[in-house]
Design a protein around this motif. Structure first.
Motif, PDB file in Angstrom:
ATOM      1  N   ASP A 193      22.638  -5.174  17.529  1.00  0.00           N
ATOM      2  CA  ASP A 193      22.444  -4.668  16.484  1.00  0.00           C
ATOM      3  C   ASP A 193      22.299  -5.502  15.219  1.00  0.00           C
ATOM      4  O   ASP A 193      22.368  -6.568  15.378  1.00  0.00           O
ATOM      5  N   LEU A 194      22.542  -4.687  14.307  1.00  0.00           N
ATOM      6  CA  LEU A 194      22.684  -5.564  12.921  1.00  0.00           C
ATOM      7  C   LEU A 194      23.813  -5.153  12.485  1.00  0.00           C
ATOM      8  O   LEU A 194      24.573  -4.251  12.311  1.00  0.00           O
ATOM      9  N   VAL A 195      24.440  -6.407  12.172  1.00  0.00           N
ATOM     10  CA  VAL A 195      25.960  -6.744  11.625  1.00  0.00           C
ATOM     11  C   VAL A 195      26.234  -7.555  10.377  1.00  0.00           C
ATOM     12  O   VAL A 195      25.361  -8.539  10.473  1.00  0.00           O
ATOM     13  N   GLN A 196      27.215  -7.487   9.683  1.00  0.00           N
ATOM     14  CA  GLN A 196      27.432  -8.040   8.391  1.00  0.00           C
ATOM     15  C   GLN A 196      28.209  -9.493   9.073  1.00  0.00           C
ATOM     16  O   GLN A 196      28.847  -9.340  10.124  1.00  0.00           O
ATOM     17  N   ALA A 197      27.910 -10.534   8.364  1.00  0.00           N
ATOM     18  CA  ALA A 197      28.675 -11.641   8.647  1.00  0.00           C
ATOM     19  C   ALA A 197      30.219 -11.383   8.778  1.00  0.00           C
ATOM     20  O   ALA A 197      30.809 -10.682   7.985  1.00  0.00           O
ATOM     21  N   GLY A 198      30.871 -11.771   9.787  1.00  0.00           N
ATOM     22  CA  GLY A 198      32.488 -11.699   9.936  1.00  0.00           C
ATOM     23  C   GLY A 198      32.549 -10.413  10.862  1.00  0.00           C
ATOM     24  O   GLY A 198      33.577 -10.069  11.369  1.00  0.00           O
ATOM     25  N   GLY A 199      31.627  -9.518  11.091  1.00  0.00           N
ATOM     26  CA  GLY A 199      31.764  -8.677  11.943  1.00  0.00           C
ATOM     27  C   GLY A 199      31.731  -8.837  13.459  1.00  0.00           C
ATOM     28  O   GLY A 199      31.823 -10.254  13.723  1.00  0.00           O
ATOM     29  N   SER A 200      31.807  -7.792  14.342  1.00  0.00           N
ATOM     30  CA  SER A 200      31.784  -8.001  15.730  1.00  0.00           C
ATOM     31  C   SER A 200      30.856  -6.855  16.514  1.00  0.00           C
ATOM     32  O   SER A 200      30.437  -6.126  16.087  1.00  0.00           O
ATOM     33  N   LEU A 201      30.403  -7.774  17.710  1.00  0.00           N
ATOM     34  CA  LEU A 201      29.609  -7.009  18.489  1.00  0.00           C
ATOM     35  C   LEU A 201      30.094  -7.099  19.873  1.00  0.00           C
ATOM     36  O   LEU A 201      30.485  -8.028  20.410  1.00  0.00           O
ATOM     37  N   ARG A 202      29.541  -6.090  20.792  1.00  0.00           N
ATOM     38  CA  ARG A 202      30.071  -6.285  22.394  1.00  0.00           C
ATOM     39  C   ARG A 202      28.529  -6.174  22.959  1.00  0.00           C
ATOM     40  O   ARG A 202      28.157  -4.960  22.764  1.00  0.00           O
ATOM     41  N   LEU A 203      28.186  -6.816  23.731  1.00  0.00           N
ATOM     42  CA  LEU A 203      26.884  -6.921  24.237  1.00  0.00           C
ATOM     43  C   LEU A 203      27.351  -6.657  26.122  1.00  0.00           C
ATOM     44  O   LEU A 203      28.124  -7.048  26.146  1.00  0.00           O
ATOM     45  N   SER A 204      26.323  -5.832  26.598  1.00  0.00           N
ATOM     46  CA  SER A 204      26.582  -5.337  27.875  1.00  0.00           C
ATOM     47  C   SER A 204      25.611  -5.858  28.672  1.00  0.00           C
ATOM     48  O   SER A 204      24.191  -5.908  28.237  1.00  0.00           O
ATOM     49  N   CYS A 205      25.674  -6.256  30.046  1.00  0.00           N
ATOM     50  CA  CYS A 205      24.753  -6.793  30.958  1.00  0.00           C
ATOM     51  C   CYS A 205      24.938  -6.109  32.207  1.00  0.00           C
ATOM     52  O   CYS A 205      26.232  -6.247  32.710  1.00  0.00           O
ATOM     53  N   ALA A 206      24.044  -5.013  32.703  1.00  0.00           N
ATOM     54  CA  ALA A 206      24.304  -4.448  34.077  1.00  0.00           C
ATOM     55  C   ALA A 206      22.815  -4.702  34.857  1.00  0.00           C
ATOM     56  O   ALA A 206      21.716  -4.901  34.532  1.00  0.00           O
ATOM     57  N   ALA A 207      23.628  -4.851  36.492  1.00  0.00           N
ATOM     58  CA  ALA A 207      22.432  -4.975  37.335  1.00  0.00           C
ATOM     59  C   ALA A 207      22.913  -4.488  38.555  1.00  0.00           C
ATOM     60  O   ALA A 207      24.218  -4.466  38.546  1.00  0.00           O
ATOM     61  N   SER A 208      22.159  -3.949  39.486  1.00  0.00           N
ATOM     62  CA  SER A 208      22.729  -3.404  40.967  1.00  0.00           C
ATOM     63  C   SER A 208      22.597  -4.479  41.791  1.00  0.00           C
ATOM     64  O   SER A 208      21.749  -5.230  41.782  1.00  0.00           O
ATOM     65  N   GLY A 209      23.252  -4.471  42.839  1.00  0.00           N
ATOM     66  CA  GLY A 209      23.095  -5.433  43.945  1.00  0.00           C
ATOM     67  C   GLY A 209      24.460  -6.332  44.294  1.00  0.00           C
ATOM     68  O   GLY A 209      25.043  -6.667  43.125  1.00  0.00           O
ATOM     69  N   VAL A 210      24.770  -6.527  45.120  1.00  0.00           N
ATOM     70  CA  VAL A 210      25.701  -7.469  45.607  1.00  0.00           C
ATOM     71  C   VAL A 210      25.343  -8.821  44.968  1.00  0.00           C
ATOM     72  O   VAL A 210      26.396  -9.632  44.351  1.00  0.00           O
ATOM     73  N   TRP A 211      24.284  -9.295  44.778  1.00  0.00           N
ATOM     74  CA  TRP A 211      23.987 -10.491  44.241  1.00  0.00           C
ATOM     75  C   TRP A 211      24.650 -10.859  42.980  1.00  0.00           C
ATOM     76  O   TRP A 211      25.022 -11.860  42.348  1.00  0.00           O
ATOM     77  N   PHE A 212      24.407  -9.645  42.184  1.00  0.00           N
ATOM     78  CA  PHE A 212      25.246  -9.788  40.719  1.00  0.00           C
ATOM     79  C   PHE A 212      26.686  -9.985  40.454  1.00  0.00           C
ATOM     80  O   PHE A 212      27.129 -10.634  39.889  1.00  0.00           O
ATOM     81  N   ARG A 213      27.260  -9.258  41.864  1.00  0.00           N
ATOM     82  CA  ARG A 213      28.679  -9.043  41.897  1.00  0.00           C
ATOM     83  C   ARG A 213      29.268 -10.415  42.020  1.00  0.00           C
ATOM     84  O   ARG A 213      30.167 -10.888  41.732  1.00  0.00           O
ATOM     85  N   ILE A 214      28.460 -11.403  42.882  1.00  0.00           N
ATOM     86  CA  ILE A 214      29.013 -12.568  43.388  1.00  0.00           C
ATOM     87  C   ILE A 214      28.640 -13.992  42.958  1.00  0.00           C
ATOM     88  O   ILE A 214      29.206 -14.981  43.109  1.00  0.00           O
ATOM     89  N   ASN A 215      27.759 -13.925  42.101  1.00  0.00           N
ATOM     90  CA  ASN A 215      27.108 -15.116  41.218  1.00  0.00           C
ATOM     91  C   ASN A 215      27.506 -15.274  39.839  1.00  0.00           C
ATOM     92  O   ASN A 215      27.762 -14.208  39.061  1.00  0.00           O
ATOM     93  N   THR A 216      27.342 -16.317  39.351  1.00  0.00           N
ATOM     94  CA  THR A 216      27.555 -16.812  38.021  1.00  0.00           C
ATOM     95  C   THR A 216      26.552 -16.140  36.940  1.00  0.00           C
ATOM     96  O   THR A 216      25.460 -15.821  37.638  1.00  0.00           O
ATOM     97  N   VAL A 217      27.050 -15.424  36.027  1.00  0.00           N
ATOM     98  CA  VAL A 217      26.326 -14.905  34.912  1.00  0.00           C
ATOM     99  C   VAL A 217      26.334 -15.766  33.766  1.00  0.00           C
ATOM    100  O   VAL A 217      27.467 -15.897  33.392  1.00  0.00           O
ATOM    101  N   ALA A 218      25.315 -15.655  32.959  1.00  0.00           N
ATOM    102  CA  ALA A 218      25.270 -16.569  31.770  1.00  0.00           C
ATOM    103  C   ALA A 218      24.594 -15.722  30.733  1.00  0.00           C
ATOM    104  O   ALA A 218      23.875 -14.850  30.924  1.00  0.00           O
ATOM    105  N   TRP A 219      25.119 -16.018  29.508  1.00  0.00           N
ATOM    106  CA  TRP A 219      24.534 -15.275  28.210  1.00  0.00           C
ATOM    107  C   TRP A 219      23.754 -16.328  27.566  1.00  0.00           C
ATOM    108  O   TRP A 219      24.253 -17.519  27.320  1.00  0.00           O
TER     109      TRP A 219
END
Length: 112
Positions: free
Chosen positions: A10-36
């Protein structure tokens, strides 16, 4: 979905907050390292947070340490990136990556 899917940018002002989400299906996603990663205009793509499969280990570069927090809930196949005290230099497209699979990215814009 096999590829990760990001949301929350989103667009946010300096000093503000955001929460990003990442979803995927499958066991592979649950057991492996995830990076942003983020891609800022005119800059190289950089990693901003990483979390191990079990969620025990997290790593951050100095540029976001103390401001960003990565977490996961494997029962929901979801990883979050909580971003606080946002700065204009945090602007960019944020990508979720695991096992070589990249999402389409979500735009974060921080205005001064």
């Amino acid at each position: 979905q096999v590829q990760p899917v990001e949301s929350g940018g989103d667009l946010v002002q300096a000093g503000g907050s955001l929460r990003l989400s990442c979803a995927a299906s499958g066991v592979w996603f649950r057991i492996n390292t995830v990076a942003w990663y983020r891609q800022a205009p005119g800059k190289q793509r950089e990693v901003v947070a990483e979390i191990s499969g079990g969620g025990i280990t997290t790593t951050y570069p100095d540029s976001v340490k103390g401001r960003f927090t990565i977490s996961r809930d494997n029962s929901k196949n979801t990883v979050w990136l909580q971003m606080n005290s946002l700065k204009p230099e945090d602007t960019g497209v944020y990508y979720c990556v695991s096992q070589g699979k990249w999402g389409q990215g979500t735009q974060v814009t921080v205005s001064s």
